[in-house]
Write an enzyme that holds these catalytic residues in place. Structure first.
Site, short mmCIF file in Angstrom:
data_model
loop_
_atom_site.label_atom_id
_atom_site.label_comp_id
_atom_site.label_asym_id
_atom_site.label_seq_id
_atom_site.Cartn_x
_atom_site.Cartn_y
_atom_site.Cartn_z
N ASP A 187 0.85 -1.19 0.00
CA ASP A 187 0.00 0.00 0.00
C ASP A 187 0.88 1.24 0.00
O ASP A 187 2.05 1.19 0.41
CB ASP A 187 -0.91 0.01 1.25
CG ASP A 187 -2.24 0.70 1.01
OD1 ASP A 187 -2.23 1.87 0.60
OD2 ASP A 187 -3.29 0.06 1.21
N ASN B 32 -6.27 -5.60 -5.38
CA ASN B 32 -7.44 -5.00 -4.74
C ASN B 32 -7.44 -3.48 -4.78
O ASN B 32 -8.51 -2.87 -4.75
CB ASN B 32 -7.51 -5.47 -3.28
CG ASN B 32 -8.46 -4.62 -2.45
OD1 ASN B 32 -9.67 -4.71 -2.58
ND2 ASN B 32 -7.89 -3.74 -1.61
N TYR C 28 -15.41 4.80 -13.54
CA TYR C 28 -15.13 3.70 -12.61
C TYR C 28 -15.64 2.39 -13.19
O TYR C 28 -14.92 1.38 -13.22
CB TYR C 28 -15.77 4.00 -11.27
CG TYR C 28 -15.58 2.90 -10.23
CD1 TYR C 28 -14.35 2.72 -9.61
CD2 TYR C 28 -16.63 2.07 -9.87
CE1 TYR C 28 -14.17 1.73 -8.66
CE2 TYR C 28 -16.46 1.08 -8.91
CZ TYR C 28 -15.23 0.91 -8.32
OH TYR C 28 -15.05 -0.07 -7.38
#
Length: 267
Positions: free
Chosen positions: A39, A92, A161
């Site tokens: 991340d 993810n 999106y």
């Protein structure tokens, strides 16, 4: 341990510092996997990894900007060096910016394309290089891409999106074909999560109200529930369980597939 045993395997979860990613990381760890949190949110990512360690799991954090090729290369190398291998990559990390097409901001659209589509493409690139025969991990494995129910429905305010998540579906299938044809031994699948009442889901509800599409967040959520045959929102653990299944040997003959976990909303 449950039905899906991942003991001895190592997973890298992007966007794993919080939200669905953290839930997926926890589920993989409960199934026995060593888990690396990748991340850009370093403090939160380290905290998530530390929490996994405190629960008895083997875990680590790597700084990872999914839009950057060199960052992916370094993160995968660090995962293999620290935890001894790489068997599962969960793409993810994602970004959603709500906007009407008539008011589209090109910079925001490009950012969604980079995070939601280029990021997983780079993840697949380095997963393949690591897991294929002769790679530094070299034992095959599984890639699980996190798409969205937005790839399968027409909901106002999320055109770009939705487009990126639809693209991720196609990317998944071509990647699965390439892996099979080239003998990489890596299965590639995707999950379509439904709306979850987490930070991203709540933000979306408020955003569509701000755009004048719904009179209140409650009515926006009600519209989603009304489109869902099971009559409720999803919960993060349900999405995480699907990831564990696709990463496990129980899905050993499944590749190039999309698994909806959306209560039937996208059917």
């Amino acid at each position: 341990m449950g039905a899906y045993d991942l003991t001895g395997r190592t997973a890298l979860v992007t966007g794993g510092a919080g939200g669905l990613g953290a839930e997926m990381a926890e589920a993989l760890a409960r199934a026995g996997a060593a888990v690396v949190i990748g991340d850009i949110k370093e403090d939160a990512g380290r905290a998530t990894a530390d929490a996994l360690k405190q629960s008895g799991a083997k875990a680590a954090f790597v700084s990872l900007d999914v839009t950057d090729d060199a960052s992916w290369e370094a993160a995968v190398a660090a995962t293999i060096a620290e935890l001894g291998g790489l068997d599962i990559v969960v793409n993810n990390a994602g970004l959603e910016v709500t906007a009407l097409l008539a008011d589209l901001d090109p910079d925001e659209a490009r950012r969604m394309l980079e995070v939601n589509l280029l990021g997983p493409a780079l993840g697949i690139k380095y997963a393949f290089r690591a897991m294929r025969p002769g790679g530094p991990a070299g034992a095959g494995g599984a890639v699980v891409n996190i798409s969205s129910v937005a790839a399968t429905i027409a909901f106002p305010g999320i055109a770009c999106y939705s487009a990126t998540k639809s693209g991720l579906d196609r990317l998944t299938r071509v990647a699965a074909m390439e892996s099979g044809k080239l003998g990489y031994g890596v299965r590639v699948n995707c999950v379509y999560p439904g709306l979850v009442a987490n930070e991203m889901g709540i933000k979306l509800a408020n955003d569509v109200v701000a755009l004048g599409l719904f009179p209140s967040a409650e009515e926006a959520v009600g519209a989603v529930v009304g489109l869902t045959p099971l009559g409720r929102l999803g919960v993060a653990s349900e999405m995480a369980d699907a990831v564990v299944f696709l990463a496990s040997d129980s899905a050993r003959f499944i590749t190039g597939a999309g698994l909806p976990v959306d209560g039937g909303m996208g059917m």
